[in-house]
Scaffold this active site. Structure first.
Site, PDB file in Angstrom:
ATOM      1  N   GLY A  72      -5.096   7.973   5.307  1.00 57.38           N
ATOM      2  CA  GLY A  72      -4.257   8.917   6.044  1.00 57.38           C
ATOM      3  C   GLY A  72      -2.963   9.220   5.309  1.00 57.38           C
ATOM      4  O   GLY A  72      -2.543  10.381   5.202  1.00 57.38           O
ATOM      5  N   ARG A 126      -6.755  -6.308   9.580  1.00 52.58           N
ATOM      6  CA  ARG A 126      -5.723  -7.250  10.035  1.00 52.58           C
ATOM      7  C   ARG A 126      -6.248  -8.186  11.125  1.00 52.58           C
ATOM      8  O   ARG A 126      -5.841  -9.336  11.232  1.00 52.58           O
ATOM      9  CB  ARG A 126      -4.489  -6.509  10.493  1.00 52.58           C
ATOM     10  N   ARG A 161      -6.416  -2.391  18.716  1.00 53.78           N
ATOM     11  CA  ARG A 161      -5.999  -3.709  18.244  1.00 53.78           C
ATOM     12  C   ARG A 161      -5.590  -4.635  19.365  1.00 53.78           C
ATOM     13  O   ARG A 161      -5.787  -5.843  19.270  1.00 53.78           O
ATOM     14  CB  ARG A 161      -4.796  -3.536  17.309  1.00 53.78           C
ATOM     15  N   ASP A 202       2.100  -3.505  12.318  1.00 46.59           N
ATOM     16  CA  ASP A 202       0.856  -4.056  11.770  1.00 46.59           C
ATOM     17  C   ASP A 202       0.764  -5.573  11.928  1.00 46.59           C
ATOM     18  O   ASP A 202      -0.280  -6.159  11.655  1.00 46.59           O
ATOM     19  CB  ASP A 202       0.760  -3.722  10.278  1.00 46.59           C
ATOM     20  N   LYS A 235      -4.486   2.257  16.771  1.00 43.69           N
ATOM     21  CA  LYS A 235      -4.527   1.926  15.336  1.00 43.69           C
ATOM     22  C   LYS A 235      -5.970   2.000  14.838  1.00 43.69           C
ATOM     23  O   LYS A 235      -6.807   2.624  15.460  1.00 43.69           O
ATOM     24  CB  LYS A 235      -3.935   0.527  15.143  1.00 43.69           C
ATOM     25  N   LYS A 294       0.826  -1.210   0.000  1.00 42.57           N
ATOM     26  CA  LYS A 294       0.000   0.000   0.000  1.00 42.57           C
ATOM     27  C   LYS A 294       0.863   1.264   0.000  1.00 42.57           C
ATOM     28  O   LYS A 294       0.642   2.174  -0.789  1.00 42.57           O
ATOM     29  CB  LYS A 294      -0.934  -0.009   1.207  1.00 42.57           C
ATOM     30  N   SER A 295       1.843   1.311   0.881  1.00 47.11           N
ATOM     31  CA  SER A 295       2.696   2.502   0.963  1.00 47.11           C
ATOM     32  C   SER A 295       3.359   2.771  -0.382  1.00 47.11           C
ATOM     33  O   SER A 295       3.441   3.913  -0.839  1.00 47.11           O
ATOM     34  CB  SER A 295       3.805   2.303   1.985  1.00 47.11           C
TER      35      SER A 295
END
Ligand code: DC
Length: 677
Positions: free
Chosen positions: A104, A406, A362, A331, A358, A31-32
């Protein structure tokens, strides 16, 4: 009525215990890296062809924002994205608000990119993004000369007036943050002189690597153990056509990896995974626990180190995971906790405070989920201890995913290796980072399926009618809905096809109406099982004989009797909602452009090893459409109360989930009615 795109209700999944996994798979792109690939492509002169892009909603928000800024982006049929670079300083003022959805990273990086442009940009996002503070990026961007008006001074919606006289900045990161670092570096691109970021603790370096890969003038140096990253701005890179392969996301690879480690006898290969050391803390941790994880064919792609990863099942031991490792695997703790549940002895994960803030709390989600599956944990301060079972985990829980992708995926992995199946209350969030998750896991040997919403929802509904033109996706949808609700399924086209086949077998022309009527009256159950029914020639015959009113009425009783089965039925065809079952609880009418349908059919045939020219499929479908819609007996038209769904740009999964969401709402409505009665 048309399906509204945001129609939504929970999509529960169940993961059954399975044996060993095998084979190879490529998990979706990182994703990044996907965000950065698109943004930097817009700044590089020439076309960039991007393959393996993660097509989750977050990345699509970046693509949408770039479009609004005048960048041409298109997705080709082969899945490759083409971006026409506009060069540094080449973006246009956006005519409307930039909606960053839930992304974000995209919001913060895009603010950086646009700060040195002399125009106004207005950013907004969904409720959760609007609750995340933006002050961290606004501070350094103000040093470039941008000015802001934001809700409560630091939240979206936010207006940024960029500057036409940006000043280069040297910025020392007050807290370790790859997003702030990247925003500053991107602002440096259209700023004269040298912009420098100083970071005391290393953070994800995807922006630096990608800037260098595109050929921007960037240097990274260590001085006294501190990183100095400098970019020289207002310098275009050479005009070139670039091919960028987005490496697979190591955070997504973690799920099949842990599943393979836990299921005895498994051996899988995960292809082209990013092995950037700032991202692979989990792999290192699992190795310390005794896992067999090997890098094959290490190489570089888009500036990132990548490898194919071979994973073999093995016995895991509990270990102590130091707090220093948290940044490189923040993550991955949910899936590590799952691995730890099966390990011998305790696993202590230190310094997990960050996990509480998060996408969900989580830490609590992990603790509750494990408890529901019979695994004990304990917490001291920010440290979580998972008490390993040595291999036997009970499972059987129904897990609240809390909109956290996740958490959802981790517990589906747990279900694969547990004694009893695990259910997730809502799996929709998975698509943000791992579209196609269940399919990929199942191809490796998993058994993850849609779970019925609740048994109460089945009660008032008996018949789902699905109509639409050939290759609109109705068959696939109908079968899946039937499985999901436990209904019977009838492909009514096969009745007309069976009539056509009978004529072909007996050497009669489709124009022989009497022969067609007699074939329709004498159909037997076994005629519907003939493998030749799917044949294109048979389809053509079917579309001709189906225009005879007598043929249609000869087949009507059979269809209605089928629809009346007490367990419920899904029927698909052309006139189910209008003629066969006008009282159906749910009526759907699927459409898609002729081209999209032809492409699907072409693909389907190719998959079966049948070579047909695309153009001839297109012609055939066009003729078929004309016959089905133009005939006077039960022509193909949507019932007035049918829900119309255009599937042109949707894959089968998306169609299914939209419809399930909608069916859920309808049934809710009907339940109210039946209670009132
Ligand atoms: O959906 P299909 O391609 O299997 O259908 C074959 C033909 O049968 C189609 O061209 C139209 C006809 N048909 C129909 O007239 N009414 C139905 N309910 C189903 C199919």
């Amino acid at each position: 009525m048309t399906l509204s795109p945001d129609a939504s209700s929970p999509a529960p999944l169940v993961s059954h215990p399975v044996g060993k996994l095998g084979g190879s798979a490529r998990v979706p792109g990182d994703k990044s890296i996907s965000h950065r690939a698109l943004m930097l492509a817009s700044q590089a002169l020439g076309v960039t062809e991007i393959s393996g892009l993660l097509e989750g909603e977050d990345v699509l928000a970046t693509a949408g924002a770039l479009r609004a800024l005048g960048v041409e982006l298109r997705k080709r049929r082969d899945g490759v994205w083409e971006v026409e670079g506009r060069g540094v300083g080449g973006l246009h003022a956006p005519a409307s608000v930039l909606d960053m959805g839930n992304a974000g990273t995209a919001a913060r990086l895009m603010m950086g990119l646009l700060a040195p442009y002399p125009f106004l940009s207005i950013f907004t996002g969904d409720a959760s993004l609007c609750a995340r503070p933006m002050g961290r990026v606004m501070t350094p961007l103000a040093e470039f000369g941008a000015t802001f008006m934001a809700r409560d001074d630091r939240f979206l919606p936010l207006a940024m007036q960029g500057t036409d006289e940006p000043l280069p900045v040297t910025y020392r990161l007050p807290v370790a943050s790859a997003q702030v670092k990247s925003a500053v570096l991107l602002a440096g691109l259209n700023t004269p002189g040298i912009t420098t970021v100083i970071e005391a603790e290393p953070t994800r370096d995807h922006t630096e690597r990608m800037l260098a890969w595109y050929g921007f003038d960037i240097t990274c140096e260590q001085k006294d153990g501190v990183n100095h990253i400098a970019v020289r701005g207002q310098k275009d890179v050479a005009f070139a056509k670039r091919l960028l392969g987005v490496p697979a996301d190591p955070s997504s690879a973690a799920f099949p990896m842990v599943a393979a480690l836990l299921l005895e006898g498994s051996e899988i290969v995960l292809e082209q995974v990013c092995i950037n050391p700032l991202r692979t803390g989990l792999f290192q941790t699992l190795k310390e626990m005794g896992a067999s994880i090997e890098y094959l064919g290490e190489r570089e792609e888009a500036g990132e180190p990548v490898a194919d990863i071979r994973v073999r099942a093995g016995h895991l031991r509990g270990i102590d995971v130091p707090a220093e490792r948290a940044p490189s695997m923040i993550d991955e703790y949910p899936v590590l906790a799952v691995a730890a549940a099966f390990a011998e002895g305790n696993t202590v994960m230190r310094g997990l405070g960050e996990l509480r803030v998060k996408e969900s709390d989580r830490l609590q989600a992990i603790i509750d989920g494990l408890a529901a599956c019979g695994v004990n944990t304990s917490v001291t301060g920010d440290d979580l201890t998972v008490h390993g079972t040595g291999g036997l985990v009970e499972g059987g829980g129904r897990i609240e995913a809390r909109h956290d992708h996740r958490i959802a995926m981790s517990f589906l992995v747990l279900g694969m290796a547990a004694q009893h199946a695990v259910t997730i209350d809502d799996a929709r969030a998975i698509a943000t980072s791992f579209p196609g998750f269940s399919g990929l896991m199942n191809a490796l040997g998993g058994r993850i399926e849609d779970a019925p919403l609740t048994s109460a929802l089945r009660l008032p509904m008996r018949v789902i009618a699905i109509d639409g033109p050939a290759a609109s996706g109705k068959g696939t949808l109908a079968q899946r809905l039937a499985r999901y609700f436990g209904f019977h399924y009838l492909d009514t086209g096969s009745l007309y096809r069976a009539v056509g086949l009978r004529l072909l077998e007996t050497g009669q022309a489709a124009e022989n109406k009497n022969a067609a009527i007699s074939a329709a009256k004498n159909l037997r159950d076994q005629d519907l099982q003939d493998s030749r029914l799917r044949n294109e020639k048979v389809g053509r015959m079917a579309s001709i004989v189906s225009a005879y009113p007598e043929v249609r009425s000869a087949l009507l009783d059979y269809q209605r009797a089928f629809a009346a089965r007490p367990e419920g039925a899904v029927l698909d065809g052309r006139d189910i909602g209008t003629v066969v079952c006008p009282d159906a609880a749910i009526k759907l009418f699927l459409t898609a452009t002729l081209e999209a349908r032809a492409a699907r059919r072409h693909h389907e045939l190719q998959e079966q090893g049948i070579e047909v020219v695309y153009d001839s499929i297109l012609r055939e479908l066009r003729e078929r459409d004309a016959r089905d819609s133009g005939r006077s007996a039960a022509p193909l038209v949507p019932a007035p109360d049918a829900l119309l769904l255009d599937t042109t740009d949707m894959d089968a999964d998306t169609v299914f989930h939209k419809v399930v969401a909608l069916v859920g709402q309808r049934i809710d409505g009907q339940l109210l009615v039946s209670i009132g009665e």
